[in-house]
Design an enzyme around this catalytic site. Structure first.
Site, PDB file in Angstrom:
ATOM      1  N   GLU A  52       0.831  -1.217   0.000  1.00 32.24           N
ATOM      2  CA  GLU A  52       0.000   0.000   0.000  1.00 32.24           C
ATOM      3  C   GLU A  52       0.860   1.260   0.000  1.00 32.24           C
ATOM      4  O   GLU A  52       0.393   2.344   0.368  1.00 32.24           O
ATOM      5  CB  GLU A  52      -0.954   0.013   1.218  1.00 32.24           C
ATOM      6  CG  GLU A  52      -1.899  -1.163   1.321  1.00 32.24           C
ATOM      7  CD  GLU A  52      -3.008  -1.186   0.253  1.00 32.24           C
ATOM      8  OE1 GLU A  52      -3.011  -0.311  -0.637  1.00 32.24           O
ATOM      9  OE2 GLU A  52      -3.844  -2.108   0.320  1.00 32.24           O
ATOM     10  N   HIS A  94      -2.613   2.194   7.983  1.00 31.79           N
ATOM     11  CA  HIS A  94      -3.743   1.477   7.372  1.00 31.79           C
ATOM     12  C   HIS A  94      -3.947   0.213   8.197  1.00 31.79           C
ATOM     13  O   HIS A  94      -2.989  -0.511   8.486  1.00 31.79           O
ATOM     14  CB  HIS A  94      -3.448   1.126   5.908  1.00 31.79           C
ATOM     15  CG  HIS A  94      -4.302   0.013   5.389  1.00 31.79           C
ATOM     16  ND1 HIS A  94      -5.681   0.104   5.334  1.00 31.79           N
ATOM     17  CD2 HIS A  94      -3.997  -1.233   4.948  1.00 31.79           C
ATOM     18  CE1 HIS A  94      -6.169  -1.028   4.871  1.00 31.79           C
ATOM     19  NE2 HIS A  94      -5.178  -1.867   4.625  1.00 31.79           N
ATOM     20  N   HIS A 120      -7.194  -2.946   9.670  1.00 33.41           N
ATOM     21  CA  HIS A 120      -8.444  -3.646   9.373  1.00 33.41           C
ATOM     22  C   HIS A 120      -9.292  -3.771  10.652  1.00 33.41           C
ATOM     23  O   HIS A 120      -9.473  -4.879  11.177  1.00 33.41           O
ATOM     24  CB  HIS A 120      -8.147  -5.054   8.831  1.00 33.41           C
ATOM     25  CG  HIS A 120      -7.302  -5.104   7.588  1.00 33.41           C
ATOM     26  ND1 HIS A 120      -6.708  -6.269   7.121  1.00 33.41           N
ATOM     27  CD2 HIS A 120      -6.980  -4.139   6.693  1.00 33.41           C
ATOM     28  CE1 HIS A 120      -6.043  -6.010   5.991  1.00 33.41           C
ATOM     29  NE2 HIS A 120      -6.175  -4.729   5.723  1.00 33.41           N
ATOM     30  N   HIS A 161     -12.743  -3.305   3.369  1.00 33.04           N
ATOM     31  CA  HIS A 161     -11.309  -3.591   3.470  1.00 33.04           C
ATOM     32  C   HIS A 161     -10.701  -3.071   4.779  1.00 33.04           C
ATOM     33  O   HIS A 161     -10.202  -3.857   5.579  1.00 33.04           O
ATOM     34  CB  HIS A 161     -10.583  -3.009   2.241  1.00 33.04           C
ATOM     35  CG  HIS A 161      -9.095  -3.204   2.259  1.00 33.04           C
ATOM     36  ND1 HIS A 161      -8.290  -2.960   1.193  1.00 33.04           N
ATOM     37  CD2 HIS A 161      -8.244  -3.611   3.242  1.00 33.04           C
ATOM     38  CE1 HIS A 161      -7.037  -3.215   1.479  1.00 33.04           C
ATOM     39  NE2 HIS A 161      -6.983  -3.611   2.728  1.00 33.04           N
TER      40      HIS A 161
HETATM   41  P1  13P Z   1       1.221  -5.456   3.084  1.00 34.16           P
HETATM   42  O1  13P Z   1       1.617  -6.739   3.763  1.00 34.16           O
HETATM   43  O2  13P Z   1       1.790  -5.368   1.692  1.00 34.16           O
HETATM   44  O3  13P Z   1       1.560  -4.257   3.939  1.00 34.16           O
HETATM   45  O4  13P Z   1      -0.350  -5.472   2.849  1.00 34.16           O
HETATM   46  C1  13P Z   1      -1.262  -5.588   3.890  1.00 34.16           C
HETATM   47  C2  13P Z   1      -2.568  -4.937   3.589  1.00 34.16           C
HETATM   48  O5  13P Z   1      -3.331  -4.684   4.499  1.00 34.16           O
HETATM   49  C3  13P Z   1      -2.933  -4.610   2.190  1.00 34.16           C
HETATM   50  O6  13P Z   1      -4.067  -3.799   2.128  1.00 34.16           O
HETATM   51 ZN    ZN Z   2      -5.316  -3.839   3.958  1.00 37.00          ZN
END
Ligand code: 13P
Ligand code: ZN
Length: 267
Positions: free
Chosen positions: A119, A142, A144, A214
């Site tokens: 990302e 970022h 989840h 996401h």
């Molecule tokens: P990476 O392992 O490349 O950081 O990706 C994790 C992710 O949450 C992709 O949206």
């Molecule tokens: Zn992600």
């Protein structure tokens, strides 16, 4: 092996903070497998010795041209690396990159050639904007968060500011500490430049930006504050869901009560 952190104890303190937040993300259940990513701008710690460090990788394209990033340095979680591993061994599960003078490519300089997060396009676009704003913001996150992601599966919540108003009304702190609320990017391919562009566009309007089905993105002066923004919003989501689980639709604070807060806190 010698680490870039051996040169700069102040940089080591910053990386410790990243590791601490990575641990929280794992504990919260927001970081399955390699889920989520962190980047921080560490240019302020770069001295002559670090600036002279040779590239450990070829020049990789960022995917767009980001004019404010010329000569900037970032610590990035590695792609496919686990948050829970970043928490314990940050320099083995992340790396330091230098943006080249064309503002369109980067190289890895330390400690090992761990490829940065997939990302990166979104993270670097956010850093480019943060530098442009001049508020001293240095961190991008970022992650989840379960309840917030769940809520982006309901069509009605994707309408402009519907989710923001619901989350604000769950507890006064959310209105106070996330005064701009949650923007929502309609579903886009993970790691795409389209996702990055849409994220940056919404981040000027909101505190946190959700990616439909996401995750979310947040920025801050440091990684702890970026984490706090998501934590506050997700707490509201949990309160809403807990009420529904007890069998009722929560009443929510009234418009009047929220306006009162707006005035009291000068939001
Ligand atoms: P990476 O392992 O490349 O950081 O990706 C994790 C992710 O949450 C992709 O949206
Ligand atoms: Zn992600």
């Amino acid at each position: 092996m010698k680490s870039i952190l051996d040169f700069r104890p102040d940089l080591a303190t910053k990386i410790d903070e990243v590791a601490e937040v990575a641990g929280y993300l794992w504990q919260k259940g927001w970081a399955e497998r390699n889920g989520g990513n962190i980047t921080i701008n560490i240019t302020e710690f770069v001295d002559r010795e670090i600036a002279a460090m040779p590239a450990l990788s070829p020049a990789y394209p960022i995917g767009s041209v980001l004019p404010n990033l010329k000569g900037q340095y970032f610590f990035c979680k590695g792609t496919n690396r686990r948050m829970r591993d970043l928490a314990r061994r940050p320099m083995e599960n992340g790396s330091v990159i230098r943006i080249l003078d064309d503002c369109a490519h980067y190289v890895i300089i330390a400690d090992a050639p761990v490829k940065p997060t997939s990302e990166l396009a979104s993270h670097l676009a956010l850093h480019n904007r943060m530098i442009g704003e001049g508020k001293g913001y240095k961190a991008a996150l970022h992650t989840h968060p379960i309840e917030l992601v769940a809520m982006t599966h309901k069509r009605e919540y994707l309408e402009k500011d519907v989710l923001t108003r619901l989350l604000w009304s769950m507890i006064p702190e959310t209105r106070a500490f996330c005064p701009k609320g949650l923007g929502i990017v309609p579903y886009k391919m993970p790691s795409s430049v389209e996702l990055a562009d849409a994220t940056v566009a919404l981040m000027s309007e909101y505190d946190v930006v959700a990616w439909e089905k996401h995750g979310v993105c947040a920025v801050g002066p440091d990684i702890m504050e970026a984490f706090d923004q998501v934590d506050v919003l997700n707490k509201s989501a949990q309160i809403y869901i807990s009420s529904r689980n007890m069998g009722f639709e929560p009443e929510g604070m009234s418009e009047e009560q929220m306006n009162e807060l707006k005035e009291a806190f000068n939001l």
